[in-house]
Design a protein around this motif. Structure first.
Motif, PDB file in Angstrom:
ATOM      1  N   ARG A 186       0.832  -1.211   0.000  1.00 17.69           N
ATOM      2  CA  ARG A 186       0.000   0.000   0.000  1.00 17.69           C
ATOM      3  C   ARG A 186       0.861   1.253   0.000  1.00 17.69           C
ATOM      4  O   ARG A 186       0.500   2.264  -0.599  1.00 17.69           O
ATOM      5  CB  ARG A 186      -0.956  -0.029   1.184  1.00 17.69           C
ATOM      6  CG  ARG A 186      -1.950  -1.195   1.084  1.00 17.69           C
ATOM      7  CD  ARG A 186      -2.740  -1.400   2.375  1.00 17.69           C
ATOM      8  NE  ARG A 186      -3.525  -0.230   2.700  1.00 17.69           N
ATOM      9  CZ  ARG A 186      -4.660   0.079   2.106  1.00 17.69           C
ATOM     10  NH1 ARG A 186      -5.148  -0.714   1.192  1.00 17.69           N
ATOM     11  NH2 ARG A 186      -5.312   1.161   2.425  1.00 17.69           N
ATOM     12  N   LEU A 224       2.094   1.914  -3.487  1.00 22.41           N
ATOM     13  CA  LEU A 224       1.056   2.467  -4.353  1.00 22.41           C
ATOM     14  C   LEU A 224       0.621   3.873  -3.943  1.00 22.41           C
ATOM     15  O   LEU A 224      -0.239   4.470  -4.585  1.00 22.41           O
ATOM     16  CB  LEU A 224      -0.171   1.544  -4.337  1.00 22.41           C
ATOM     17  CG  LEU A 224       0.059   0.185  -5.008  1.00 22.41           C
ATOM     18  CD1 LEU A 224      -1.055  -0.777  -4.637  1.00 22.41           C
ATOM     19  CD2 LEU A 224       0.136   0.356  -6.518  1.00 22.41           C
ATOM     20  N   LEU A 242      -1.030   4.574  -1.247  1.00 19.95           N
ATOM     21  CA  LEU A 242      -2.296   4.545  -0.508  1.00 19.95           C
ATOM     22  C   LEU A 242      -2.081   4.804   0.978  1.00 19.95           C
ATOM     23  O   LEU A 242      -3.007   5.181   1.689  1.00 19.95           O
ATOM     24  CB  LEU A 242      -2.997   3.191  -0.693  1.00 19.95           C
ATOM     25  CG  LEU A 242      -3.514   2.905  -2.103  1.00 19.95           C
ATOM     26  CD1 LEU A 242      -3.953   1.452  -2.234  1.00 19.95           C
ATOM     27  CD2 LEU A 242      -4.655   3.840  -2.465  1.00 19.95           C
ATOM     28  N   TRP A 263      -0.064   6.371 -14.162  1.00 24.22           N
ATOM     29  CA  TRP A 263      -0.678   5.233 -13.477  1.00 24.22           C
ATOM     30  C   TRP A 263      -1.114   4.133 -14.439  1.00 24.22           C
ATOM     31  O   TRP A 263      -1.365   3.022 -14.023  1.00 24.22           O
ATOM     32  CB  TRP A 263      -1.852   5.706 -12.620  1.00 24.22           C
ATOM     33  CG  TRP A 263      -1.387   6.435 -11.406  1.00 24.22           C
ATOM     34  CD1 TRP A 263      -1.445   7.782 -11.186  1.00 24.22           C
ATOM     35  CD2 TRP A 263      -0.768   5.884 -10.244  1.00 24.22           C
ATOM     36  NE1 TRP A 263      -0.903   8.092  -9.961  1.00 24.22           N
ATOM     37  CE2 TRP A 263      -0.476   6.947  -9.367  1.00 24.22           C
ATOM     38  CE3 TRP A 263      -0.416   4.590  -9.859  1.00 24.22           C
ATOM     39  CZ2 TRP A 263       0.139   6.760  -8.126  1.00 24.22           C
ATOM     40  CZ3 TRP A 263       0.190   4.397  -8.626  1.00 24.22           C
ATOM     41  CH2 TRP A 263       0.469   5.472  -7.775  1.00 24.22           C
ATOM     42  N   TYR A 286      -3.018  -2.709 -10.376  1.00 27.64           N
ATOM     43  CA  TYR A 286      -3.128  -3.073  -8.962  1.00 27.64           C
ATOM     44  C   TYR A 286      -4.250  -4.103  -8.786  1.00 27.64           C
ATOM     45  O   TYR A 286      -5.349  -3.918  -9.302  1.00 27.64           O
ATOM     46  CB  TYR A 286      -3.413  -1.816  -8.141  1.00 27.64           C
ATOM     47  CG  TYR A 286      -3.815  -2.047  -6.705  1.00 27.64           C
ATOM     48  CD1 TYR A 286      -3.124  -2.939  -5.897  1.00 27.64           C
ATOM     49  CD2 TYR A 286      -4.882  -1.347  -6.147  1.00 27.64           C
ATOM     50  CE1 TYR A 286      -3.498  -3.130  -4.573  1.00 27.64           C
ATOM     51  CE2 TYR A 286      -5.257  -1.528  -4.828  1.00 27.64           C
ATOM     52  CZ  TYR A 286      -4.563  -2.431  -4.046  1.00 27.64           C
ATOM     53  OH  TYR A 286      -4.936  -2.621  -2.746  1.00 27.64           O
ATOM     54  N   PRO A 306      -6.195  -5.699  -5.722  1.00 24.57           N
ATOM     55  CA  PRO A 306      -6.378  -5.719  -4.265  1.00 24.57           C
ATOM     56  C   PRO A 306      -6.740  -7.106  -3.773  1.00 24.57           C
ATOM     57  O   PRO A 306      -7.009  -8.009  -4.556  1.00 24.57           O
ATOM     58  CB  PRO A 306      -7.523  -4.735  -4.033  1.00 24.57           C
ATOM     59  CG  PRO A 306      -8.248  -4.661  -5.321  1.00 24.57           C
ATOM     60  CD  PRO A 306      -7.263  -5.004  -6.407  1.00 24.57           C
ATOM     61  N   LEU A 364     -12.544  -7.848  -3.716  1.00 22.29           N
ATOM     62  CA  LEU A 364     -13.449  -6.847  -4.265  1.00 22.29           C
ATOM     63  C   LEU A 364     -13.990  -6.009  -3.111  1.00 22.29           C
ATOM     64  O   LEU A 364     -14.397  -6.554  -2.107  1.00 22.29           O
ATOM     65  CB  LEU A 364     -14.593  -7.595  -4.951  1.00 22.29           C
ATOM     66  CG  LEU A 364     -15.382  -6.892  -6.027  1.00 22.29           C
ATOM     67  CD1 LEU A 364     -14.477  -6.495  -7.172  1.00 22.29           C
ATOM     68  CD2 LEU A 364     -16.468  -7.830  -6.528  1.00 22.29           C
ATOM     69  N   GLY A 365     -13.965  -4.695  -3.258  1.00 27.80           N
ATOM     70  CA  GLY A 365     -14.457  -3.822  -2.200  1.00 27.80           C
ATOM     71  C   GLY A 365     -15.844  -4.251  -1.763  1.00 27.80           C
ATOM     72  O   GLY A 365     -16.589  -4.829  -2.537  1.00 27.80           O
ATOM     73  N   HIS A 403     -17.388   2.255  -6.679  1.00 26.68           N
ATOM     74  CA  HIS A 403     -17.273   0.811  -6.551  1.00 26.68           C
ATOM     75  C   HIS A 403     -16.025   0.427  -5.764  1.00 26.68           C
ATOM     76  O   HIS A 403     -16.064  -0.480  -4.945  1.00 26.68           O
ATOM     77  CB  HIS A 403     -17.235   0.190  -7.952  1.00 26.68           C
ATOM     78  CG  HIS A 403     -17.298  -1.299  -7.953  1.00 26.68           C
ATOM     79  ND1 HIS A 403     -16.215  -2.087  -8.203  1.00 26.68           N
ATOM     80  CD2 HIS A 403     -18.321  -2.138  -7.702  1.00 26.68           C
ATOM     81  CE1 HIS A 403     -16.575  -3.357  -8.123  1.00 26.68           C
ATOM     82  NE2 HIS A 403     -17.839  -3.411  -7.819  1.00 26.68           N
ATOM     83  N   TYR A 450      -8.889   1.542  -5.690  1.00 24.12           N
ATOM     84  CA  TYR A 450      -8.454   1.187  -7.035  1.00 24.12           C
ATOM     85  C   TYR A 450      -8.487   2.424  -7.935  1.00 24.12           C
ATOM     86  O   TYR A 450      -7.586   2.650  -8.746  1.00 24.12           O
ATOM     87  CB  TYR A 450      -9.323   0.078  -7.617  1.00 24.12           C
ATOM     88  CG  TYR A 450      -8.851  -0.340  -8.982  1.00 24.12           C
ATOM     89  CD1 TYR A 450      -7.764  -1.195  -9.116  1.00 24.12           C
ATOM     90  CD2 TYR A 450      -9.432   0.179 -10.135  1.00 24.12           C
ATOM     91  CE1 TYR A 450      -7.289  -1.537 -10.361  1.00 24.12           C
ATOM     92  CE2 TYR A 450      -8.961  -0.162 -11.382  1.00 24.12           C
ATOM     93  CZ  TYR A 450      -7.888  -1.028 -11.487  1.00 24.12           C
ATOM     94  OH  TYR A 450      -7.403  -1.358 -12.720  1.00 24.12           O
ATOM     95  N   VAL A 452      -5.426   4.414  -7.411  1.00 26.02           N
ATOM     96  CA  VAL A 452      -4.254   3.830  -8.051  1.00 26.02           C
ATOM     97  C   VAL A 452      -4.361   3.922  -9.575  1.00 26.02           C
ATOM     98  O   VAL A 452      -3.366   3.817 -10.281  1.00 26.02           O
ATOM     99  CB  VAL A 452      -4.055   2.373  -7.568  1.00 26.02           C
ATOM    100  CG1 VAL A 452      -2.914   1.690  -8.279  1.00 26.02           C
ATOM    101  CG2 VAL A 452      -3.813   2.346  -6.062  1.00 26.02           C
TER     102      VAL A 452
END
Lengths: 254, 289
Positions: A49, A52, A54, A75, A80, A82, A85-86, B157, B161, B164
């Motif tokens: 993170r 990136l 973040l 970018w 990326y 993760p 999935l959020g 969503h 992401y 990034v």
């Protein structure tokens, strides 16, 4: 000499005054496939993170493609993936719609999607073996298939480096194989990979180099070490309750 | 003889249709990021703007846009920090907004009927200028929501992401906050502060009972919003009910009917013979395999 894709120099990250990364330096050169290994709580996800942008560094520097992270704007060169999935909301979205978000870094926010975007999405879905699920709601997919959707999203932007956070955690064997295949194709095309993993599984043959993070320090940087302790048992199944930190020596340096 | 021969009814119909189309187009992003009730909160804050406008004899609508925009940006900043106290901060903002509005309206010489017009909507008193304002602002919001759909979908969503991907996440969040404030303010004329969220959320909730993707949900929600706007005004004209509440009643009735139909349809499909699901290969070596 190949150019460096990722450079971390004396990186320090703390959450609320508690140090997570104490002093981390690493470089990943173009074309390398590097795994970051470590126990739960070792700081390996934080490292990803921080790379990136973040999570802010409290000391040290991060550079992508030889540009300091604060001034990095390209970018589209970075894909990326993760961990998951959020947290899905109630609004449905198809697999293709989620993957199409991977095109934004390349296209920008104002241009509507065109034929090149649709082709890249279709190709990324083929690469992970989900072409037939493109129009299905992403919530109807299994965990492994959702994970493959996320790698397809990253691949759709045609990045030069893939950065993956625990891509195979809790993923069924079929998805792991599909995942390894997609990664193999990506590296065969000259792509660079940095991935965080707990266990390499079918990804193992792809890895050139391993970096082991332990208690916020890099304790190993070189060939993939053999798993130690109970992890080495052939029937070991990975069930990790959120308990205390695992004993040192799990991925101990040889 | 149709009631729609009167100009005030035509204007009411046009406004309701524009808002019916715009509110769900914005609301879908709010639902996606689990902020379904944010429109309600911003409506409360807008009421303080209305009160200030009435007190200082300036345009209540413009003051409401200003107050709602400030409120929306403050809420966005609190959300970005992601602290647990955000919940309480929002509550303070909401109740402060509505209480401030009621006090300011009371201080001005307006009648309580005037306050009611903003609380519950007063579409039949909309002037031509009001309708032009609604049309211009509504079109602007609609174009932004449709034109920026891929980017707004991405930030709603999976915000990390999107970051990034190099998207201007903060700018897009603020855009969403401002367009929410604008939509709330124009919808205030139609359905009133207390019912604004309904038009943003209910058509989306209805649409997702039957849709599979984000784009189809958005299109269906806009169609349902348009239908609720038209049918609600028609019902109000016919039965002489409050236009704003009628629009919301139609929207909720559509939700109930479509949900029941969707459940019934799924039942029927389940009783029919299904093709065997394509299973992935077993992960163990089976005897005799």
């Amino acid at each position: 000499m190949t150019p460096d894709v990722i450079t971390v120099t004396n990186g320090v990250v703390g959450y609320d005054g508690r140090p997570v990364l104490r002093d981390v330096s690493l470089t990943v050169a173009a074309g390398e496939v590097v795994a970051v290994l470590g126990a739960n709580g070792s700081g390996k996800s934080t490292l990803i993170r921080a790379i990136l942008g973040l999570v802010p560094l409290s000391a040290g520097t991060v550079a992508l493609f030889d540009r300091p992270i604060r001034r990095f704007r390209q970018w589209h060169r970075v894909g990326y993936v993760p961990q998951r999935l959020g947290a899905g909301s109630g609004v449905p979205a198809t697999v293709a719609e989620v993957v199409a978000a991977g095109r934004l870094a390349r296209r920008g926010i104002l241009r509507p999607p065109g034929r090149a975007d649709r082709e890249a999405v279709a190709e990324a879905l083929r690469a992970v073996g989900l072409a037939d699920r493109a129009k299905d709601p992403v919530t109807t997919l299994s965990g492994g298939q959702q994970q493959r959707t996320l790698i397809a999203r990253a691949l759709a932007g045609r990045p030069e480096v893939l950065i993956l956070d625990e891509p195979t955690a809790g993923v069924d064997a079929v998805s792991q194989e599909a995942f390894a295949g997609a990664l193999r194709d990506f590296t065969a095309g000259g792509g660079t990979v940095l991935l965080v993993a707990h266990e390499l599984g079918p990804l193992r043959p792809l890895i050139n180099r391993a970096i082991v993070v332990h208690q916020g320090f890099v304790v190993h940087d070189g060939p993939v070490p053999e798993p130690a302790g109970h992890h080495a048992a052939p029937d070991h199944d990975h069930v990790h309750p959120h308990g205390p930190e695992e004993p040192a020596g799990l991925w101990s340096a040889p | 003889m149709s009631l729609f021969q009167y100009e005030y009814m035509q204007l009411a119909l046009v406004s309701a249709l524009i808002i019916g189309l715009t509110a769900p187009a914005l609301g879908i992003y709010l639902v996606q990021r689990r902020l379904a009730l944010i429109g309600d909160g911003i409506g409360h804050v807008a009421l303080t703007g209305v009160g200030a406008g009435l007190l200082f004899q300036t345009s209540p609508v413009i003051m409401a846009v200003i107050a709602a925009t400030i409120g929306a940006i403050v809420i966005e900043l609190i959300r970005e920090r992601g602290r647990t106290s955000g919940d309480l901060a929002l509550a303070l903002l909401f109740y402060g907004g509505i209480a401030g509005g009621v006090v300011l309206v009371g201080l001005s010489d307006s009648t309580s009927a005037n306050l009611n017009a903003y609380l519950f909507g007063a579409l039949s008193t909309a002037s031509r200028t009001d309708v032009v304002t609604i049309a211009v602002l509504g079109t602007a919001v609609l174009l932004a929501m449709i034109g920026l759909r891929p980017a707004l979908f991405a930030i709603s969503h999976d915000e990390e992401y999107a970051r990034v991907s190099g998207l201007p996440v903060r700018a897009l969040n603020v855009l969403l906050a401002i367009t929410t404030a604008i939509t709330v303010t124009i919808a205030m004329r139609a359905v009133g502060v207390l019912l604004i969220s309904a038009l943003m959320v209910v058509p989306v909730a209805t649409a997702q009972q039957v849709t599979r993707g984000f784009r189809s949900t958005m299109a269906a929600a806009m169609a349902l919003g348009l239908f609720a706007g038209g049918a609600g005004i028609w019902m109000a004209a016919l039965a002489d009910t409050a236009p704003g509440a009628s629009v919301v009643v139609v929207a909720i009735a559509s939700f109930v009917v479509i949900t029941l139909l969707a459940v019934g349809w799924r039942r029927i499909r389940r009783t029919r013979p299904q093709p065997a699901p394509v299973a992935e290969p077993p992960e163990v070596v089976l005897d005799g395999a």
